[in-house]
Design a protein around this motif. Sequence first.
Motif, PDB file in Angstrom:
ATOM      1  N   THR A 248     -45.930  72.117  76.176  1.00 31.95           N
ATOM      2  CA  THR A 248     -45.862  71.160  77.281  1.00 31.95           C
ATOM      3  C   THR A 248     -45.461  71.830  78.591  1.00 31.95           C
TER       4      THR A 248
ATOM      5  N   LEU B 125     -44.600  71.927  89.487  1.00 35.29           N
ATOM      6  CA  LEU B 125     -44.923  71.622  88.100  1.00 35.29           C
ATOM      7  C   LEU B 125     -43.668  71.340  87.273  1.00 35.29           C
TER       8      LEU B 125
ATOM      9  N   GLY C 158     -53.515  62.235  78.305  1.00 33.64           N
ATOM     10  CA  GLY C 158     -53.235  62.555  79.696  1.00 33.64           C
ATOM     11  C   GLY C 158     -51.883  63.224  79.823  1.00 33.64           C
ATOM     12  N   TYR C 159     -51.452  63.393  81.074  1.00 36.62           N
ATOM     13  CA  TYR C 159     -50.205  64.119  81.310  1.00 36.62           C
ATOM     14  C   TYR C 159     -49.014  63.414  80.667  1.00 36.62           C
TER      15      TYR C 159
ATOM     16  N   ALA D 265     -48.272  64.788  77.411  1.00 34.43           N
ATOM     17  CA  ALA D 265     -47.611  66.088  77.501  1.00 34.43           C
ATOM     18  C   ALA D 265     -46.120  65.921  77.782  1.00 34.43           C
TER      19      ALA D 265
ATOM     20  N   GLY E  78     -54.006  66.485  83.054  1.00 31.90           N
ATOM     21  CA  GLY E  78     -52.859  67.360  82.908  1.00 31.90           C
ATOM     22  C   GLY E  78     -52.587  68.180  84.150  1.00 31.90           C
ATOM     23  N   ARG E  79     -51.900  69.298  83.962  1.00 32.09           N
ATOM     24  CA  ARG E  79     -51.449  70.106  85.094  1.00 32.09           C
ATOM     25  C   ARG E  79     -52.038  71.513  85.136  1.00 32.09           C
TER      26      ARG E  79
ATOM     27  N   HIS F 195     -55.391  71.836  79.770  1.00 33.78           N
ATOM     28  CA  HIS F 195     -54.046  71.455  79.338  1.00 33.78           C
ATOM     29  C   HIS F 195     -54.076  70.609  78.066  1.00 33.78           C
TER      30      HIS F 195
END
Length: 460
Positions: A78, A143, A309-310, A313, A344-345, A349
Amino acid sequence: MLTQAGYVAASVCFMLGLKALTKPETARRGIRLAAVGMLLAVLGTLIVAEIVEYQWILGGLLVGAAIGYPLGTRVPMTAMPQRIAIALTFGASAATMVGVAEYLHRSGAAAGAMPRAQAAALGFEVLLGCITITGSLVAFGKLHEILPGRPLTFGGQNLVNAAAMLGALALLGILVADPAAAWAFWAMAALALVIGASFVLPIGGADMPVVVSLLNSYAGLAACATGFAIGNTVLIIAGALDGASGFILSIIMSKAMNRSFANVLFGAFGGGAAAGGAKSAAGLTVKSLTAEDAAIQLGYAGKVIVVPGYGMAVAQAQHVVRELAELIEKKGGEVKYAIHPVAGRMPGHMNVLLAEANVPYDRMYEMEEINDEFSTADVALVIGANDVVNPAARSDPASPIYGMPILDADRAKSVIVMKRGMSAGFAGIENELFYADNTRMLFGDAKQTLTKLVTEVKSI
């Protein structure tokens, strides 16, 4: 002779490794090939005749191993975006220090005798390296949420950044014209450090994948310039591969968001002004459901498409997602995973997280491969994704994401959206999907809620 043979073998490993990284099922082999290539490059460098003593080299290898091993084994999946940003800082710092050391070695009268081509390579190397160092540090801060993820801007910022870049290029020109002008070298390096930070600060969290990819390209080009400056073949080849692949990936990701490269870099996307043209949620209501109701839908579904999606994470929920999918499959359902290019980032990801949870590669589908299947899905399970499933990208010309290719989750028979609350995504706009007739919201921490779903599905 042995050094050059090692460099050739290393270059071949780098190319084959990069080729293998294009497919999830061969990605691990690609990483191993690249690691072998790096080992060959290091060994080839250690036997060059110019080395007169190894004390500092041995110390550097030990320090590098002491830093690199924990980064590779202890950092959770993550946190990979942050780890990559820090790794870019290390790589750019190495290239920059080589350039500074080479220039200091030729300081004074010797610098004046330096060929202009070499001065240009050294200057370009230090310029890009310094920009990447501070740019990657700021990206890491955003981040890791040490710095605000929103764009940090001030009036005329783009003009100031452009003027600073022109100033740095002018100083590079002075250095090429007169390699002995040490003041120009140091002024250029200092200005480049400022440019790197000011370049990334006005870029929002939604665009961090593109920024990280572009900074990777800068680090590669800096390494390539280092190779030209010191006459190192493997640095030229590896740097060119890294620089070109990073730049191409940045362009691809910009297209995936239907935005120009310039807009990503200078548009301050995700700020409050950007959301002004989007539709309001006034007068609309969301419909929620319980974990028990969601479990019934999933347990009896014939086809489920998971959209990670994020949020997945952040909750570190990928292992529970796989466990839930296995339960659905045991009950006769089919489960696929829909991956948006910019979810994500960092690039890939979601693929990394799902692979870490041992989700089979053949269950992960890119947007173009899976979009036509949403209309035949009984349930689209959206876990922490937002802008990449927002139908406003298709229907609202006033929306800042209009025209961006999205995952067509809204076309499934039923949509279950898992979120902590109703906060907007990185684009700062309302998501029309949340208010659709076929959508139900399942609020709460993704990992805890999925764990409850697993328990409920087992009991069906």
